[in-house]
Write a protein that holds these residues in place. Structure first.
Motif, PDB file in Angstrom:
ATOM      1  N   ALA A 218      40.131  12.929  -4.919  1.00 25.68           N
ATOM      2  CA  ALA A 218      41.234  12.277  -4.212  1.00 25.68           C
ATOM      3  C   ALA A 218      41.436  10.852  -4.709  1.00 25.68           C
ATOM      4  N   ILE A 219      40.331  10.144  -4.936  1.00 27.63           N
ATOM      5  CA  ILE A 219      40.425   8.765  -5.428  1.00 27.63           C
ATOM      6  C   ILE A 219      40.957   8.735  -6.856  1.00 27.63           C
ATOM      7  N   ASP A 220      40.528   9.693  -7.682  1.00 29.38           N
ATOM      8  CA  ASP A 220      41.043   9.771  -9.053  1.00 29.38           C
ATOM      9  C   ASP A 220      42.561   9.956  -9.057  1.00 29.38           C
ATOM     10  N   ALA A 221      43.057  10.735  -8.094  1.00 30.13           N
ATOM     11  CA  ALA A 221      44.501  10.964  -8.019  1.00 30.13           C
ATOM     12  C   ALA A 221      45.228   9.661  -7.714  1.00 30.13           C
ATOM     13  N   VAL A 222      44.659   8.851  -6.820  1.00 30.41           N
ATOM     14  CA  VAL A 222      45.261   7.548  -6.518  1.00 30.41           C
ATOM     15  C   VAL A 222      45.185   6.644  -7.741  1.00 30.41           C
TER      16      VAL A 222
END
Length: 297
Positions: free
Chosen positions: A217-221
């Motif tokens: 999820a953080i990588d997507a941000v």
């Protein structure tokens, strides 16, 4: 460059809480070249009151004074801001929502505490009702937030909680766009709540799975930020989101929290929704709440 926020609605009841919200709204409007609408509501129930000594005209006069105070604050800060002032009679949260809809307002900025009793309840519980029903983002400003002048309102460090849901994705788009326009940095935060899990072995297995989901999820941000030229860092933490989000914001001098109002449910890590309301109640910094109905910026 087009304006992604063209109009900002600032409700006021003349209280210090409303003024705190107004400072953020005016500062944001000045930074992104948005118009400002200032609205004060005289509650319709006052007209039906059987209290003999109630002086309804005084409430209307106070409402006029409240909107003019904010208008002066805006033009004193930036004489190029286009300010519209309005006083209406009605149910506060409904009147705010209806005004925003009819005037095609892009965001609402309001304090979370205002006057009570016959002093015209506008903010506080009304803010929560606006948050629950508005179809556009609401920037909620708590009374505990730092009280800088309009000129000194900071938007340097944004906190973007995420759970990888569609609701979080919409909030991410708004957060990235705000950061891009205001030249802010973003820290993405994924919080793993293990409290519903009793079995230790199951807990370890699930924790590993949730850590992997959090990193994804953080990588997507981060990828979204890179595409927009915005600096994004991230953390996966263990703990209840309603505790971890305000705590992180306080400990890391965050200027603004940007989060969605709906996310995942159950053990799948649902923190947006009721959690957003709790973050608004607990956070010492403003919270930019993005509903799933909000249009993409």
């Amino acid at each position: 460059m087009s304006r992604f926020i063209e109009s900002i609605l600032i409700p006021t009841d003349g209280s210090d809480g409303a003024l705190a919200g107004a400072r953020r709204g005016i500062a944001l409007a000045s930074r992104i070249d948005a118009d400002v609408h200032v609205l004060s509501i005289v509650e319709s129930r006052l007209q039906a009151s059987d209290i003999d000594e109630l002086d309804l005209p005084s409430f209307e006069e106070n409402a006029e004074e409240a909107v003019e105070e904010i208008a002066r604050l805006a033009t004193d800060h930036d004489e190029e801001i286009d300010v519209t002032t309005t006083v209406r009679t009605g149910t506060p949260f409904q009147s705010i929502r209806e005004y925003a809809s009819r005037r095609e307002i892009d965001i609402i900025v309001m304090g979370t505490k205002g006057r009570t009793g016959l002093d015209r309840v506008l903010l506080g519980s009304v803010t929560e009702n606006v948050l629950r029903t508005a179809r556009i983002p609401v920037l909620a400003v708590p009374p505990s937030a730092d009280d800088p002048s309009v000129t000194d309102v900071p938007f340097d460090r944004l906190l973007l909680p995420t759970d990888g849901s569609d609701g979080a994705a919409i909030a991410t788009e708004w957060g990235i766009e705000i950061a891009s326009r205001l030249e802010s940095s973003i820290h993405a935060l994924y919080s793993i709540d293990t409290s519903p899990i009793d079995d230790e072995r199951a807990s370890n297995d699930l924790l590993e799975f949730m850590e992997q989901r959090g990193e994804k999820a953080i990588d997507a941000v981060r990828e979204h930020g890179e595409d927009a030229g915005v600096s994004v860092s991230g953390s996966v933490v263990t703990g209840a989101p309603v505790r971890e989000i305000p705590s992180y914001a306080t400990e890391n001098d965050v200027d603004l929290i940007v989060m969605g109002t709906h996310g995942r449910t159950g053990i799948g890590q649902w923190f947006l929704g009721s959690v957003t309301e709790n973050v608004v109640r607990q956070a010492d910094v403003p919270v930019f709440c993005v509903p799933v109905s909000a249009e993409h910026p």
